[in-house]
Design a protein around this motif. Structure first.
Motif, short mmCIF file in Angstrom:
data_model
loop_
_atom_site.label_atom_id
_atom_site.label_comp_id
_atom_site.label_asym_id
_atom_site.label_seq_id
_atom_site.Cartn_x
_atom_site.Cartn_y
_atom_site.Cartn_z
N ARG A 1 -43.74 -22.50 -42.61
CA ARG A 1 -42.62 -23.37 -42.95
C ARG A 1 -41.29 -22.63 -42.95
O ARG A 1 -40.27 -23.19 -43.34
CB ARG A 1 -42.82 -23.97 -44.34
CG ARG A 1 -44.11 -24.73 -44.51
CD ARG A 1 -44.15 -25.39 -45.86
NE ARG A 1 -45.50 -25.77 -46.22
CZ ARG A 1 -45.81 -26.48 -47.31
NH1 ARG A 1 -44.86 -26.87 -48.11
NH2 ARG A 1 -47.04 -26.78 -47.58
N ILE B 1 -34.89 -31.17 -46.73
CA ILE B 1 -36.05 -31.53 -47.54
C ILE B 1 -35.59 -32.45 -48.67
O ILE B 1 -34.76 -32.06 -49.49
CB ILE B 1 -36.73 -30.28 -48.11
CG1 ILE B 1 -37.22 -29.38 -46.98
CG2 ILE B 1 -37.90 -30.67 -49.01
CD1 ILE B 1 -37.82 -28.08 -47.45
N TRP C 1 -36.68 -28.86 -57.17
CA TRP C 1 -37.32 -29.42 -55.98
C TRP C 1 -38.30 -30.51 -56.43
O TRP C 1 -39.39 -30.23 -56.90
CB TRP C 1 -38.06 -28.32 -55.22
CG TRP C 1 -38.53 -28.70 -53.85
CD1 TRP C 1 -38.76 -29.95 -53.37
CD2 TRP C 1 -38.84 -27.80 -52.78
NE1 TRP C 1 -39.20 -29.90 -52.08
CE2 TRP C 1 -39.25 -28.59 -51.69
CE3 TRP C 1 -38.81 -26.41 -52.65
CZ2 TRP C 1 -39.65 -28.02 -50.47
CZ3 TRP C 1 -39.20 -25.85 -51.45
CH2 TRP C 1 -39.61 -26.65 -50.37
N ASN D 1 -40.81 -33.83 -55.90
CA ASN D 1 -41.90 -34.09 -54.95
C ASN D 1 -42.30 -32.79 -54.25
O ASN D 1 -42.50 -32.74 -53.04
CB ASN D 1 -41.51 -35.15 -53.92
CG ASN D 1 -41.21 -36.49 -54.57
OD1 ASN D 1 -41.94 -36.95 -55.43
ND2 ASN D 1 -40.10 -37.11 -54.17
N SER E 1 -44.71 -32.08 -51.25
CA SER E 1 -45.10 -33.46 -50.91
C SER E 1 -46.13 -34.00 -51.90
O SER E 1 -46.95 -34.86 -51.56
CB SER E 1 -45.66 -33.52 -49.48
OG SER E 1 -44.69 -33.10 -48.55
N ARG E 2 -46.05 -33.53 -53.14
CA ARG E 2 -46.97 -34.01 -54.19
C ARG E 2 -46.21 -34.96 -55.11
O ARG E 2 -45.14 -34.61 -55.61
CB ARG E 2 -47.53 -32.84 -54.99
CG ARG E 2 -48.37 -31.87 -54.17
CD ARG E 2 -48.73 -30.64 -55.01
NE ARG E 2 -49.53 -29.70 -54.25
CZ ARG E 2 -49.03 -28.74 -53.48
NH1 ARG E 2 -47.71 -28.62 -53.37
NH2 ARG E 2 -49.81 -27.91 -52.83
N SER F 1 -46.12 -23.08 -52.72
CA SER F 1 -46.69 -24.32 -52.23
C SER F 1 -47.81 -24.07 -51.23
O SER F 1 -48.85 -24.73 -51.24
CB SER F 1 -45.60 -25.19 -51.59
OG SER F 1 -46.13 -26.38 -51.08
N ASP G 1 -51.70 -25.07 -51.58
CA ASP G 1 -52.41 -25.86 -50.58
C ASP G 1 -53.74 -25.23 -50.21
O ASP G 1 -54.77 -25.91 -50.10
CB ASP G 1 -51.56 -26.01 -49.32
CG ASP G 1 -50.38 -26.95 -49.51
OD1 ASP G 1 -50.43 -27.78 -50.45
OD2 ASP G 1 -49.40 -26.86 -48.74
#
Length: 487
Positions: free
Chosen positions: A44, A52, A84, A86, A89-90, A122, A126
């Motif tokens: 990323r 974002i 930050w 979400n 993306s959670r 992150s 994951d």
């Protein structure tokens, strides 16, 4: 109040362990060994961060948070911050962090950690590695000679693994175990990346990091250095109280001092500031770092300084109202209770961080009139966003303007063109000076460089009068002089 003193030249002798030639060779070899292993966590890195959704790092606010930073009187603002929403993306997940840089390039280190640590965290979250895989990979990386950083990380990981297996599985949810492992690994990789960074001198520069991940009612905190997290909550009588969630990891703590001395580092305070314990090299009165853990500062990483975070957990209750993350520019002049009361007294939540910073600046001028005001950075995270009292107007004034990755990376590239100026500073804060008998000659570092676009955007257009009104109220609360917006 102080972070770093130094008697060492920032230009190492040719052939020394820190010379540019050997450092570059080391970086190239390290990249060859580690490239394939790190590739899965760097996918990323080219993602445009400013695009974002929910990522804030400039002065402003959102439905759940307020953030504000202000440059002190010591030169470039070395504090950085981030909220930050979400995160990764959670849903119902937010990452927050405050980073306090120190040393000649501390502002660059703080911003790089702000931008890259959340991505690494992150990514590891994951992958959701087991602690056995983490320990196995660390053992592979540390085969052969190990410095204090490596040994301390192994010990911390082994201890955390045992505590998870024996106690925390029953006491805490699975998210704590997973995030604890992710925090440990992400901090380790972040510090290693700083060591290998070709365009950033982290030998005598570094940063603190107080970070948290909140998912639903669960909060996990990872802390390195002397920035702090404090909770505003209600006691059984419904009175607002302050609960400190982190420990200021300073060299005078018995466990920290023992580790530093074990690896031949020295810990002592100068005569001019007997209350500030500092870390020094074995045979040189430098750099005088006022914290026991930090990112960067590689001159001390073989002598007891580590970047291993302390991890803590809290299950939020209905009595918990907000968490404040702040650099030591706040805590040096305001108590935990004063900070919580200031935030709670603000007319709008969107102005909370700004009011707190403005009040701290006034407190600096009142309590330490002969010292230079320190940089201040604050993140206020509120829990009951549905019933919040955010001001629509104030939120509009605090809109975050987009900043491209190029702007962020270009700032790091300016390191080769920076002219470092020195001026006498007796405040005992960030600088590189030399120790003399009977005191210290502390040189404050000013970066003579054109203001970056990001710093321009940090200066909001217009005046938030609701924030100024809040400052006046809390000045009265703290018995400070009347607030004058013209000063």
């Amino acid at each position: 109040m102080g972070s770093c003193l130094s008697a060492e030249s920032r230009s190492p002798r040719p052939g020394s362990p820190s010379s540019p030639h050997r450092a570059n060779m080391k970086r190239r070899n390290s990249r060859k060994r580690l490239g394939s292993r790190n590739s899965s966590f760097d996918y990323r890195k080219d993602e445009p961060l400013h695009r974002i959704p929910g990522r804030l790092f400039l002065n402003g606010s959102s439905d759940v948070a307020s953030l504000f930073t202000q440059q002190g009187k010591k030169g470039t603002n070395q504090d950085a911050m981030i909220v930050w929403e979400n995160f990764g993306s959670r849903a119902d997940t937010v990452f927050c962090g405050v980073f306090d840089g120190h040393g000649p390039y501390g502002h660059m280190v703080a911003k790089r950690v702000r931008d890259h640590l959340p991505l690494k965290l992150s990514a590891h979250w994951d992958v959701n590695k087991s602690s056995e895989d983490v320990l196995r990979e660390i053992n592979l990386n540390t085969a052969g000679s190990m410095n204090s950083e490596d040994t301390a990380f192994l010990t911390a990981d082994e201890e955390s693994r045992a505590s998870v297996d024996l106690d925390e599985t029953e006491k805490h949810p699975e998210i704590f175990k997973t995030l604890k492992e992710s925090f440990l690994k992400a901090f380790k990789i972040m510090d290693r990346d700083l060591r290998m960074h070709a365009n950033m001198d982290c030998f005598c520069s570094g940063t603190t990091a107080v970070t948290l991940v909140k998912q639903g009612p669960y909060v996990v905190i990872g802390n390195v250095g002397d920035s702090r997290a404090v909770l505003g909550t209600r006691d059984k009588d419904d009175s607002l109280i302050a609960v400190q969630l982190t420990v200021d990891l300073k060299p005078n703590l018995p466990a920290e001092e023992e580790r530093i001395r074990k690896y031949k580092g020295r810990v002592f305070a100068l005569k001019d500031e007997p209350e500030v314990a500092r870390v020094w090299l074995p045979n040189s009165d430098s750099p005088g770092l006022a914290m026991a853990r930090a990112f960067g500062d590689f001159c001390l990483k073989d002598f007891g300084l580590i970047s291993v975070p302390e991890i803590s957990f809290r299950h939020l209750s209905e009595k918990d109202e907000f968490i404040i993350l702040a650099s030591d520019g706040i805590w040096d002049v305001l108590s935990n209770k004063e900070v919580v009361d200031i935030v709670a007294s603000c007319r709008t939540r969107s102005s909370a961080a700004r009011v707190l910073v403005e009040t701290a600046v006034r407190a600096w001028r009142y309590k330490y009139p002969t010292s230079k005001v320190d940089d201040c950075a604050v993140v206020c995270l509120f829990f009951d966003s549905i019933s919040n009292n955010l001001s629509t107007t104030a939120s509009a004034n605090a809109k975050v303007q987009p900043v491209s990755v190029d702007q962020i990376e270009n700032e790091s590239e300016k390191v080769n063109n920076i002219n470092v100026l020195t001026s006498v500073d007796l405040s005992g804060t960030v600088g590189c000076g030399k120790v003399v008998p009977g005191g210290t000659e502390d040189l404050d570092i000013d970066i003579d460089v054109e203001s970056s676009k990001e710093e321009e955007m940090n200066s909001e257009i217009g005046t938030d009068w609701s924030a100024l009104e809040g400052v006046s109220r809390v000045n009265t609360l703290l018995n400070l002089p009347r607030f004058d917006p013209g000063k």
